[in-house]
Enzyme design. Structure first.
Site, short mmCIF file in Angstrom:
data_model
loop_
_atom_site.label_atom_id
_atom_site.label_comp_id
_atom_site.label_asym_id
_atom_site.label_seq_id
_atom_site.Cartn_x
_atom_site.Cartn_y
_atom_site.Cartn_z
CE LYS A 189 -4.14 1.83 0.26
NZ LYS A 189 -5.02 1.82 -0.92
CG ASP A 246 -4.61 -13.26 7.89
OD1 ASP A 246 -5.14 -14.30 7.45
OD2 ASP A 246 -4.72 -12.89 9.07
CG ASP A 250 -8.70 -16.49 4.38
OD1 ASP A 250 -7.66 -17.18 4.42
OD2 ASP A 250 -9.55 -16.48 5.29
#
Ligand code: NAD
Length: 357
Positions: A189, A246, A250
């Site tokens: 980011k 993380d 997913d």
């Protein structure tokens, strides 16, 4: 004399024990066939360790892992232990063991075999042939950064990385890319966060110095999350930090239609920890509904780590053959397929694995 591997086995909580049992049956069948041995040391972890030791990850359990050739972990946590806070939470035990074993790189491969393309929430033509590997930094970033605080009115965590921490995980990603399709996408980011600007600069410098033969591009986490859904086939190796990895991994898990398919390997300079990406799934625990594939494929990654590559490859073939037979656990079942319980799925994967040898 046949080779004996010492394996610490931590079933953990919820569906952890159910999926671990299928992995162990398969490992035993493989070792009997291929002439090596496993010596298991079962240890409580997470909620089970809170119940037994009043500590989600006692030092004695970590010591057992350090004495082993590899560690297999099911999953930790569940509503029974949700009232605990801080270091007494099962999830704190998970962070502690990763940190103590120094497993800084978490490898999460996702591939969608043809037999699963119609199980994906995405169109089959969008996911068919997807084969990507997320390399997530695992023992730094916001999950470990200090200071941390919560006074009931204000709470804060700290996202922090050093150049050596970024370099060592980036090196893992570049090295894996060389063994695959030679492309790394680094996700950060950097348009907002200083820590991400350091991440991006460090990855670029390492690339220029040591890996200029590997294709490198950079994406912001918001765009990357969209891109893995819009066009997942563009990715080979995704390199990212602890928090972004993380969440992003997913998201990639949905490509094959279930979190129950995703294995992981956490590696450092010495130890290996192998666990499914999913949690303890308390909503389906004890009902024979859990998909054992993520745990079984994690065992296959462990066999690769131990150098038993023939056995590791056989498991992957066995899994694909079981899918090709039309067998599906509840998470993936639809009209036209054979519904399998956790143990039925495990049994057929085991039979097919042995057949493939
Ligand atoms: P989860 O991964 O346990 O479950 C999310 C959803 O996926 C649930 O609907 C569950 O039924 C389904 N699912 C997960 N694994 C499956 C499998 N193998 N087969 C079929 N369906 C499966 O995530 P959650 O519900 O957010 O968390 C439950 C508990 O697990 C919490 O205590 C959480 O902290 C913990 N957790 C542990 C780990 C770990 O040990 N590595 C990882 C994530 C969550």
């Amino acid at each position: 004399m046949s080779k004996t591997y010492k394996i610490t086995v931590m079933p953990g909580d919820g569906i952890g024990a159910e999926v671990m049992a299928e992995s162990i049956k398969l490992l035993d069948a493989l070792s009997a066939r291929l002439g090596f041995k496993f010596e298991y040391n079962e240890q409580a972890a997470g909620g089970a360790a809170i119940d037994k030791y009043n500590d989600p990850m006692p030092d004695s359990v970590i010591a057992a892992c350090k004495l082993s050739d590899a560690t297999l972990l099911g999953a930790m946590g569940g509503p029974k232990w949700d009232h605990h806070t801080g270091a007494m939470r099962p999830e704190s035990g998970l962070l502690k063991i990763r940190k103590e074993l120094g497993v800084f790189a978490n490898l999460r491969p996702v591939s969608v075999p043809a037999a699963l393309a119609d199980s994906s929430p995405l169109r089959p033509e969008a996911v068919s042939g997807v084969d990507l590997l997320t390399v997530r930094e695992l023992i730094g970033g916001i999950y470990f950064g200090k200071p941390v605080g919560n006074d009931g009115f204000e709470a804060f965590n700290t996202m922090r990385y050093t150049v050596p921490e970024i370099e060592r995980v980036a090196r893992v990603a570049f090295e894996w890319a060389r063994k695959r399709r030679n492309k790394v996408t680094s996700v950060d980011k950097a348009n907002v966060l200083d820590v991400s600007r350091l991440w991006r600069d460090t990855v670029k410098q390492l690339h220029a110095a040591e890996f200029s033969d590997v294709e490198l591009n950079h994406l912001y986490i918001d765009n990357a999350t969209m891109q893995v859904v819009l066009n997942p086939r563009q990715f080979d190796v995704i390199l990212t930090s602890n928090l972004f990895g993380d969440i992003l991994s997913d998201t990639t898990a949905t490509l094959g239609g279930s979190l129950g398919l995703l294995p992981s390997a956490s590696l450092g300079t010495k130890y290996g920890l192998f666990e499914p990406v999913h949690g303890s799934a308390p909503d389906i625990a004890g009902q024979g509904k859990a998909n054992p594939v993520a745990m079984i494929l994690s065992s296959s990654m462990m066999l690769d780590f131990l150098g038993e590559t023939k056995a590791a490859a056989a498991i992957r073939k066995g899994y694909e053959a079981a899918l090709a037979q039309g067998l599906r656990t509840a998470d993936l079942w639809r009209e036209g397929y054979k519904k399998a319980s956790t143990s039925e799925m495990g049994r057929v994967i085991c039979e097919e694995t042995l057949k493939s040898l």
